[in-house]
Design a protein around this motif. Structure first.
Motif, mmCIF file in Angstrom:
data_model
loop_
_atom_site.group_PDB
_atom_site.id
_atom_site.type_symbol
_atom_site.label_atom_id
_atom_site.label_comp_id
_atom_site.label_asym_id
_atom_site.label_seq_id
_atom_site.Cartn_x
_atom_site.Cartn_y
_atom_site.Cartn_z
ATOM 1 N N ARG A 116 14.597 -13.239 -22.418
ATOM 2 C CA ARG A 116 14.718 -14.605 -22.939
ATOM 3 C C ARG A 116 16.152 -14.961 -23.322
ATOM 4 O O ARG A 116 16.544 -16.123 -23.279
ATOM 5 C CB ARG A 116 13.780 -14.796 -24.144
ATOM 6 N N GLU A 117 16.943 -13.963 -23.677
ATOM 7 C CA GLU A 117 18.356 -14.211 -23.997
ATOM 8 C C GLU A 117 19.053 -14.846 -22.791
ATOM 9 O O GLU A 117 18.911 -14.377 -21.656
ATOM 10 C CB GLU A 117 19.050 -12.895 -24.356
ATOM 11 N N ARG A 118 19.801 -15.902 -23.035
ATOM 12 C CA ARG A 118 20.515 -16.576 -21.947
ATOM 13 C C ARG A 118 21.869 -15.912 -21.718
ATOM 14 O O ARG A 118 22.687 -15.854 -22.625
ATOM 15 C CB ARG A 118 20.718 -18.060 -22.274
ATOM 16 N N LYS A 119 22.090 -15.394 -20.516
ATOM 17 C CA LYS A 119 23.397 -14.819 -20.212
ATOM 18 C C LYS A 119 23.682 -14.892 -18.716
ATOM 19 O O LYS A 119 22.761 -14.947 -17.887
ATOM 20 C CB LYS A 119 23.496 -13.382 -20.708
ATOM 21 N N LEU A 120 24.970 -14.908 -18.397
ATOM 22 C CA LEU A 120 25.395 -15.008 -17.016
ATOM 23 C C LEU A 120 25.082 -13.729 -16.246
ATOM 24 O O LEU A 120 24.992 -12.646 -16.824
ATOM 25 C CB LEU A 120 26.902 -15.282 -16.947
ATOM 26 N N PHE A 121 24.959 -13.859 -14.934
ATOM 27 C CA PHE A 121 24.661 -12.700 -14.100
ATOM 28 C C PHE A 121 25.704 -11.596 -14.299
ATOM 29 O O PHE A 121 25.367 -10.413 -14.348
ATOM 30 C CB PHE A 121 24.613 -13.107 -12.627
ATOM 31 N N ALA A 122 26.966 -11.960 -14.442
ATOM 32 C CA ALA A 122 28.039 -10.980 -14.605
ATOM 33 C C ALA A 122 27.868 -10.141 -15.868
ATOM 34 O O ALA A 122 28.417 -9.037 -15.968
ATOM 35 C CB ALA A 122 29.395 -11.679 -14.631
ATOM 36 N N ASP A 123 27.101 -10.659 -16.824
ATOM 37 C CA ASP A 123 26.918 -9.956 -18.096
ATOM 38 C C ASP A 123 25.690 -9.046 -18.106
ATOM 39 O O ASP A 123 25.443 -8.346 -19.092
ATOM 40 C CB ASP A 123 26.820 -10.967 -19.247
ATOM 41 N N TYR A 124 24.916 -9.059 -17.037
ATOM 42 C CA TYR A 124 23.778 -8.152 -16.944
ATOM 43 C C TYR A 124 24.257 -6.744 -16.621
ATOM 44 O O TYR A 124 25.241 -6.562 -15.892
ATOM 45 C CB TYR A 124 22.821 -8.587 -15.828
ATOM 46 N N SER A 125 23.564 -5.740 -17.135
ATOM 47 C CA SER A 125 23.817 -4.369 -16.702
ATOM 48 C C SER A 125 23.079 -4.138 -15.383
ATOM 49 O O SER A 125 22.120 -4.860 -15.059
ATOM 50 C CB SER A 125 23.318 -3.380 -17.752
ATOM 51 N N GLN A 126 23.508 -3.143 -14.634
ATOM 52 C CA GLN A 126 22.836 -2.869 -13.367
ATOM 53 C C GLN A 126 21.383 -2.434 -13.610
ATOM 54 O O GLN A 126 20.501 -2.755 -12.812
ATOM 55 C CB GLN A 126 23.592 -1.793 -12.584
ATOM 56 N N SER A 127 21.137 -1.725 -14.700
ATOM 57 C CA SER A 127 19.769 -1.299 -14.992
ATOM 58 C C SER A 127 18.887 -2.510 -15.298
ATOM 59 O O SER A 127 17.699 -2.535 -14.932
ATOM 60 C CB SER A 127 19.744 -0.314 -16.161
ATOM 61 N N GLU A 128 19.443 -3.537 -15.962
ATOM 62 C CA GLU A 128 18.685 -4.761 -16.227
ATOM 63 C C GLU A 128 18.369 -5.488 -14.922
ATOM 64 O O GLU A 128 17.251 -5.989 -14.724
ATOM 65 C CB GLU A 128 19.465 -5.684 -17.162
ATOM 66 N N VAL A 129 19.334 -5.519 -14.014
ATOM 67 C CA VAL A 129 19.115 -6.168 -12.719
ATOM 68 C C VAL A 129 17.978 -5.485 -11.967
ATOM 69 O O VAL A 129 17.027 -6.133 -11.495
ATOM 70 C CB VAL A 129 20.404 -6.147 -11.869
ATOM 71 N N LEU A 130 18.071 -4.168 -11.870
ATOM 72 C CA LEU A 130 17.046 -3.423 -11.136
ATOM 73 C C LEU A 130 15.683 -3.528 -11.808
ATOM 74 O O LEU A 130 14.661 -3.669 -11.129
ATOM 75 C CB LEU A 130 17.465 -1.956 -11.005
ATOM 76 N N GLY A 131 15.658 -3.487 -13.132
ATOM 77 C CA GLY A 131 14.393 -3.587 -13.853
ATOM 78 C C GLY A 131 13.693 -4.913 -13.612
ATOM 79 O O GLY A 131 12.470 -4.965 -13.432
ATOM 80 N N MET A 132 14.471 -5.995 -13.597
ATOM 81 C CA MET A 132 13.891 -7.323 -13.368
ATOM 82 C C MET A 132 13.367 -7.471 -11.939
ATOM 83 O O MET A 132 12.301 -8.048 -11.709
ATOM 84 C CB MET A 132 14.944 -8.398 -13.662
ATOM 85 N N ILE A 133 14.123 -6.962 -10.972
ATOM 86 C CA ILE A 133 13.707 -7.061 -9.574
ATOM 87 C C ILE A 133 12.477 -6.185 -9.315
ATOM 88 O O ILE A 133 11.507 -6.613 -8.681
ATOM 89 C CB ILE A 133 14.854 -6.658 -8.625
ATOM 90 N N GLU A 134 12.515 -4.963 -9.832
ATOM 91 C CA GLU A 134 11.379 -4.057 -9.621
ATOM 92 C C GLU A 134 10.127 -4.553 -10.329
ATOM 93 O O GLU A 134 9.019 -4.461 -9.801
ATOM 94 C CB GLU A 134 11.755 -2.650 -10.108
ATOM 95 N N GLY A 135 10.297 -5.102 -11.533
ATOM 96 C CA GLY A 135 9.138 -5.551 -12.295
ATOM 97 C C GLY A 135 8.537 -6.841 -11.801
ATOM 98 O O GLY A 135 7.318 -7.044 -11.874
ATOM 99 N N ASN A 136 9.367 -7.752 -11.288
ATOM 100 C CA ASN A 136 8.885 -9.083 -10.908
ATOM 101 C C ASN A 136 8.657 -9.282 -9.416
ATOM 102 O O ASN A 136 7.966 -10.218 -9.027
ATOM 103 C CB ASN A 136 9.869 -10.149 -11.397
ATOM 104 N N LEU A 137 9.246 -8.414 -8.586
ATOM 105 C CA LEU A 137 9.099 -8.577 -7.138
ATOM 106 C C LEU A 137 8.514 -7.319 -6.494
ATOM 107 O O LEU A 137 7.415 -7.351 -5.947
ATOM 108 C CB LEU A 137 10.448 -8.926 -6.505
ATOM 109 N N VAL A 138 9.234 -6.216 -6.589
ATOM 110 C CA VAL A 138 8.818 -4.997 -5.892
ATOM 111 C C VAL A 138 7.455 -4.511 -6.376
ATOM 112 O O VAL A 138 6.603 -4.118 -5.573
ATOM 113 C CB VAL A 138 9.880 -3.894 -6.067
ATOM 114 N N GLY A 139 7.226 -4.564 -7.687
ATOM 115 C CA GLY A 139 5.950 -4.105 -8.219
ATOM 116 C C GLY A 139 4.763 -4.862 -7.642
ATOM 117 O O GLY A 139 3.735 -4.264 -7.295
ATOM 118 N N SER A 140 4.911 -6.184 -7.526
ATOM 119 C CA SER A 140 3.825 -6.991 -6.951
ATOM 120 C C SER A 140 3.617 -6.654 -5.479
ATOM 121 O O SER A 140 2.469 -6.539 -5.013
ATOM 122 C CB SER A 140 4.145 -8.483 -7.101
#
Length: 257
Positions: A94-118
């Motif tokens: 929910r925290e608003r932040k730019l893509f550049a401020d995400y950690s790589q683990s956050e990026v992978l977690g969001m993609i795996e949880g919202n896309l790959v998992g389904s």
């Protein structure tokens, strides 16, 4: 839908819980899924069993291939072939932040949880649905996801869900000959306790941002899912449905720093 087996991911609380209760009321046997909310899942299991259907609660993180496989195995073993899959689980920052401020683990977690998992869970249930020549798969998106617009501060979540939009439409076409429908529901900004409320309970409330005037409720979403899962809804597939009271969550601009 009487006697169908429904698996709802992330269903101990919130929209998943309301969906599980609604499908149970329609006569479905229910497989609940949770990661941390064991007490809530077991309490809900008792509530659902009192409706006269069978219910199990399985701990599994659907972003993990191994845990998804074990989840599907347990459901098939204890309840039978999965007829209905509702992919509700998915992380959201929910925290608003730019893509550049995400950690790589956050990026992978969001993609795996919202896309790959389904995708992986869909892949696991398709053989059983094909064998029965009947199945219902529901994905979760967000308002206006089908337009693939810019969504500053939500880059990774938006990328995952808009990818899921394309997959929803493709899988719907591929599986239609097997009697399997695939659709996406896109809730408005339904927060906190509203996720488990009925339409009647939120009818007199104001949220100050939804054009309809009132906030959304869990029932708003669950009743659409139940409709899509109905046997006679087989002509509805590949659809991306906004259930938002007219709210547009995306502000496609950003103030310069």
């Amino acid at each position: 839908m009487h006697g169908k087996v429904a698996l709802i991911t992330g269903s101990a609380k919130g929209l998943g819980k309301k969906t599980a209760l609604t499908l149970a009321e329609q006569g479905c046997h229910i497989a609940l899924n949770y990661v941390h909310s064991e007490a809530e899942a077991l309490s809900l299991r008792s509530d659902i069993e009192r409706l006269g259907v069978r219910c199990i609660a399985v701990q599994a993180d659907v972003s993990s291939r191994e845990q998804s496989e074990e989840l599907a195995r347990q459901v098939n073993e204890q309840l039978g072939t999965i007829d209905i899959l509702v992919n509700n689980a998915g992380p959201f920052i929910r925290e608003r932040k730019l893509f550049a401020d995400y950690s790589q683990s956050e990026v992978l977690g969001m993609i795996e949880g919202n896309l790959v998992g389904s995708l992986l869970l869909d892949h696991l249930v398709l053989p059983g649905m094909r064998e029965k020549r009947w199945g219902r798969i529901i994905h979760f998106g967000f308002g206006h996801a089908s337009e693939s617009r810019a969504w500053p501060h939500r880059a990774v979540y938006a990328a995952a869900k808009t990818g899921l939009v394309s997959f929803t439409k493709t899988l719907a076409v591929e599986e239609a000959p097997y009697g399997i429908t695939v659709n996406m529901v896109c809730p408005g900004d339904i927060r906190g306790g509203h996720k488990e409320m009925s339409i009647h309970e939120v009818r007199g409330l104001q949220d100050g941002e939804t054009p309809l005037g009132r906030p959304g409720s869990g029932e708003d979403i669950a009743r659409v899912i139940a409709f899509l899962c109905h046997t006679d809804s087989d002509f509805i597939t590949g659809n991306i449905m906004d259930i938002s009271g007219g709210l547009d969550p995306i502000r496609p601009w950003i103030k310069p720093s």
